[in-house]
Design an enzyme around this catalytic site. Structure first.
Site, PDB file in Angstrom:
ATOM      1  N   ALA A 240       0.836  -1.211   0.000  1.00  0.00           N
ATOM      2  CA  ALA A 240       0.000   0.000   0.000  1.00  0.00           C
ATOM      3  C   ALA A 240       0.871   1.261   0.000  1.00  0.00           C
ATOM      4  CB  ALA A 240      -0.943  -0.033   1.173  1.00  0.00           C
ATOM      5  N   ARG A 241       1.291   1.674   1.159  1.00  0.00           N
ATOM      6  CA  ARG A 241       2.148   2.847   1.292  1.00  0.00           C
ATOM      7  C   ARG A 241       3.012   2.686   2.530  1.00  0.00           C
ATOM      8  NH1 ARG A 241       1.506   3.991  -3.156  1.00  0.00           N
ATOM      9  NH2 ARG A 241       0.799   5.932  -4.125  1.00  0.00           N
ATOM     10  N   GLU A 270      10.555   6.240   2.109  1.00  0.00           N
ATOM     11  CA  GLU A 270      11.249   5.703   0.936  1.00  0.00           C
ATOM     12  C   GLU A 270      11.713   6.840   0.016  1.00  0.00           C
ATOM     13  OE1 GLU A 270       7.862   3.303  -0.457  1.00  0.00           O
ATOM     14  OE2 GLU A 270       7.793   4.567  -2.247  1.00  0.00           O
ATOM     15  N   HIS A 288       9.110  -0.506  -4.445  1.00  0.00           N
ATOM     16  CA  HIS A 288       7.837   0.114  -4.871  1.00  0.00           C
ATOM     17  C   HIS A 288       7.569  -0.181  -6.354  1.00  0.00           C
ATOM     18  CE1 HIS A 288       4.945   3.646  -3.874  1.00  0.00           C
ATOM     19  NE2 HIS A 288       4.395   2.815  -4.750  1.00  0.00           N
TER      20      HIS A 288
HETATM   21  C1  DGY Z   1       0.203   3.782  -7.077  1.00  0.00           C
HETATM   22  O1  DGY Z   1      -0.292   3.874  -8.192  1.00  0.00           O
HETATM   23  O2  DGY Z   1      -0.268   4.365  -6.094  1.00  0.00           O
HETATM   24  C2  DGY Z   1       1.424   2.944  -6.966  1.00  0.00           C
HETATM   25  O3  DGY Z   1       1.847   2.819  -5.655  1.00  0.00           O
HETATM   26  C3  DGY Z   1       2.531   3.523  -7.823  1.00  0.00           C
HETATM   27  O4  DGY Z   1       2.990   4.684  -7.244  1.00  0.00           O
END
Ligand code: DGY
Length: 329
Positions: A240-241, A270, A288
């Protein structure tokens, strides 16, 4: 000087996308493979009506105040936590993202990372490359079972649903999920997924995959306390993040084998990675890349370009995030 609107493409992208944009705009293209400082971004944005961002460029109130001509920020990403959306709305600046076009590719990667994590793919490869492999052995890199186990998903948007379908239909997994809102009965049936509380999810999942957006509420949604609720043999996957997981707490839990393993595609702060994560063996780390196939990345970039063209040339963006911003102009 041409009378075309001026835009900035904040990072290197596909030549065909630049060509598409250049038919409508005077394009400044930052060819450097880094976002640069906020000051550099602010300076490049002077006189620009639109910007093509990648998710790494922060658009906030200070930047907006310094760039009064800016009207649209088009993210080549589905996530948009790099946008301060309330500030953009207040400034009358439209934000757009790139949903849908990356869903299946990203779900594929979520599953790849789950498999690599559970079955210790990278750890065993490092061992082999280091010349340590002497013999076949009954328990060499024995991992966690995947098929028939319980797959937990935190954040059941389109990508979460894609991962659920792969687990339920491809691997015979029982799928449980937690989300801000419950899916419709039809969607639950198509994913064979059962809604549970967050605590039930943490306690019940053999493999927990995080696919929720990053917000103030989801910051450190998985920290030491949540990891302590998980099964000792569980794995945790974050596509996700960064910031959703407390990376320091996770590194400690992995070192102490409080869960079996983790797979991380995203990191707090990151591209820096918490140094403790780099020294624990039971984690798979990727930079990522969940949406990274060339056809998908091209589709994402094309959608970002189409948002710029749609809005600045034809008055209508394809995937607007804050249409109420237009009332401010
Ligand atoms: C998104 O599309 O959010 C992916 O993580 C690529 O940045």
């Amino acid at each position: 000087m041409s009378d075309k609107p001026r835009i900035l493409v904040a990072r290197p992208t596909f030549p065909e996308v630049i060509e598409r944009l250049a038919a409508h705009f005077e394009v400044e293209h930052n060819q450097a493979d880094e976002s640069g400082s906020p000051e550099q971004l602010r300076s490049r944005l002077q006189g620009k009506s639109g910007v093509f961002t990648t998710g790494a460029e922060r658009i906030d109130a200070a930047l907006l105040a310094a760039c009064p001509q800016l009207r649209i920020c088009a993210n080549m990403a589905v996530g948009f936590n790099n946008f301060d959306l309330p500030a953009m709305t207040a400034a009358g600046v439209l934000g757009t993202n790139a949903p849908d076009v990356l869903t299946e590719t990203t779900a594929d990667f979520g599953f790849a990372l789950l498999m690599a994590t559970a079955r210790r793919v990278t750890e065993s490869e490092h061992y082999l490359r280091a010349g340590k492999w002497q013999n076949w052995s009954y328990d060499l890199f024995a991992g966690q079972e995947v098929h028939g186990t319980t797959l937990g998903i935190l954040g059941m948007g389109r990508i979460g649903q894609g991962i659920a379908r792969r687990g339920a239909h491809g691997f015979g997994m029982q799928v449980i999920y937690h989300n801000r809102s419950r899916l419709s009965p039809e969607l639950e049936a198509s994913c064979k997924a059962r809604y549970v509380t967050k605590d039930e999810l943490l306690q019940g999942a053999d493999h927990l995959v995080l696919v929720l957006p990053y917000t103030a509420e989801s910051h450190h949604a998985i920290g030491a306390a949540e990891i302590a609720r998980m099964k000792p043999g569980a794995t945790l996957v974050n596509i996700a993040r960064g910031g959703i997981v407390d990376d320091a707490a996770l590194a400690l839990a992995l070192r102490e084998r409080r869960i079996a393993a983790a797979g991380l595609d995203v990191f707090e702060g990151e591209p820096r990675v918490h140094p403790d994560l780099l020294t624990v063996p039971n984690v798979v780390l990727t930079p990522h890349i969940a949406s990274a196939t060339l056809p998908t990345r091209l589709a994402m970039a094309t959608l970002a370009a189409d948002n710029l063209i749609g809005f600045l040339v034809h008055g209508k963006a394809v995937t607007p995030l804050n249409p109420q911003a237009l009332e401010k102009r």
